[in-house]
Design an enzyme around this catalytic site. Structure first.
Site, PDB file in Angstrom:
ATOM      1  CE1 TYR A 206      -3.763   2.282   0.630  1.00  0.00           C
ATOM      2  CE2 TYR A 206      -2.438   3.291   2.318  1.00  0.00           C
ATOM      3  CZ  TYR A 206      -3.497   3.448   1.290  1.00  0.00           C
ATOM      4  OH  TYR A 206      -4.480   4.403   1.435  1.00  0.00           O
TER       5      TYR A 206
ATOM      6  CB  THR B  88     -13.278   4.605   4.527  1.00  0.00           C
ATOM      7  OG1 THR B  88     -11.912   3.833   4.621  1.00  0.00           O
ATOM      8  CG2 THR B  88     -12.611   6.057   4.338  1.00  0.00           C
TER       9      THR B  88
END
Length: 255
Positions: A159, A194
């Protein structure tokens, strides 16, 4: 020169928000609609797209189901959006995925999934829409990066690599296209809960994120809207190649 109110207005603008069906993308799409833009949203899943399109209002939004991991799909989306709605003034790239695990445990399929979504789709969306923007001499692109583009993060090697790539791409395109009327900037969110990370972040990681943030909490996705509106609007007409941190003072707090 426009007054302060007009400078931040998006009246008459057409904005495409990729990854606009949930999380950060949804919040930005709704914020740009409230600022007066006609908002187009694109994502892979049809159900969530239809839901956010309903929130935006059928008279001011269109939802496109598209898998942009194929470059041809990005070009087709750009062509269709312009054919149906006229020139796209603002492109926002919010698509993203991650996995939280030690680097030694990340396999090739997981690595490829992260890089394909977080880098490849952003690159080809930028070039597909950017080709049309540079041809007419105007446009703004906003890429969603991450604090992981500023520092290494344990358990997020792939990531981090993808988000460093996004900031590098942002600066390179800004340098290439600034003279052709197209601004390319990024937003680096801090810790926001999220759909991407709510279930993936262990409780201890969430607690550490809150502890290290100067404001003592995680952000709400609505708190990213102002940054996006600024970068998209005429108020930022001389802002190009920047990565704007929206992190509640996380990095300012040091180590």
């Amino acid at each position: 020169m426009k007054d302060k109110t007009d400078a931040f207005s998006m009246d008459g603008a057409v904005a495409m928000v990729i990854g606009g069906s949930s999380g950060i993308g949804r919040a930005i799409a709704l914020g740009m609609r409230a600022a007066g833009a006609r908002v187009l949203v694109a994502a892979r899943g049809r159900e969530r797209l239809d839901a956010v399109a309903a929130e935006l209002g059928a008279d001011a939004s269109v939802a496109y189901s598209a898998d942009l991991r194929a470059p041809d799909a990005a070009r087709a989306l750009a062509e269709r959006a312009e054919r149906e709605h006229g020139p796209v003034d603002v492109l926002v790239n919010c698509q993203g995925t991650t996995t939280i695990k030690p680097a030694l445990d990340v396999d090739e399929a997981e690595y490829d999934a992260i890089m394909d979504t977080n880098v490849k789709t952003v690159f080809f969306a930028c070039t597909a829409f950017g080709a049309r923007m540079t041809a007419r001499g105007s446009g703004a692109i906003i890429n969603i990066a991450s604090l992981a583009a500023h520092s290494g993060w344990s358990l997020a090697a792939a990531y981090c690599a993808s988000k460093w790539a996004v900031t590098g791409l942002t600066q390179t395109l800004a340098a290439e296209w600034g003279g052709r009327g197209v601004r390319v900037n990024a937003i680096a969110p801090g810790f926001f809960l999220t759909d991407l990370n709510r279930d993936k972040m262990p409780p201890e990681r969430k607690a550490e994120a809150i502890r290290r943030c100067a404001m003592g909490r995680m952000g709400d996705v609505s708190e990213l809207v102002g940054a996006a509106l600024f970068l998209a609007s005429p108020a930022a007409r001389f802002v190009n190649g920047a990565t704007l941190r929206v992190d509640g003072g996380y990095l300012a707090s040091g180590i």
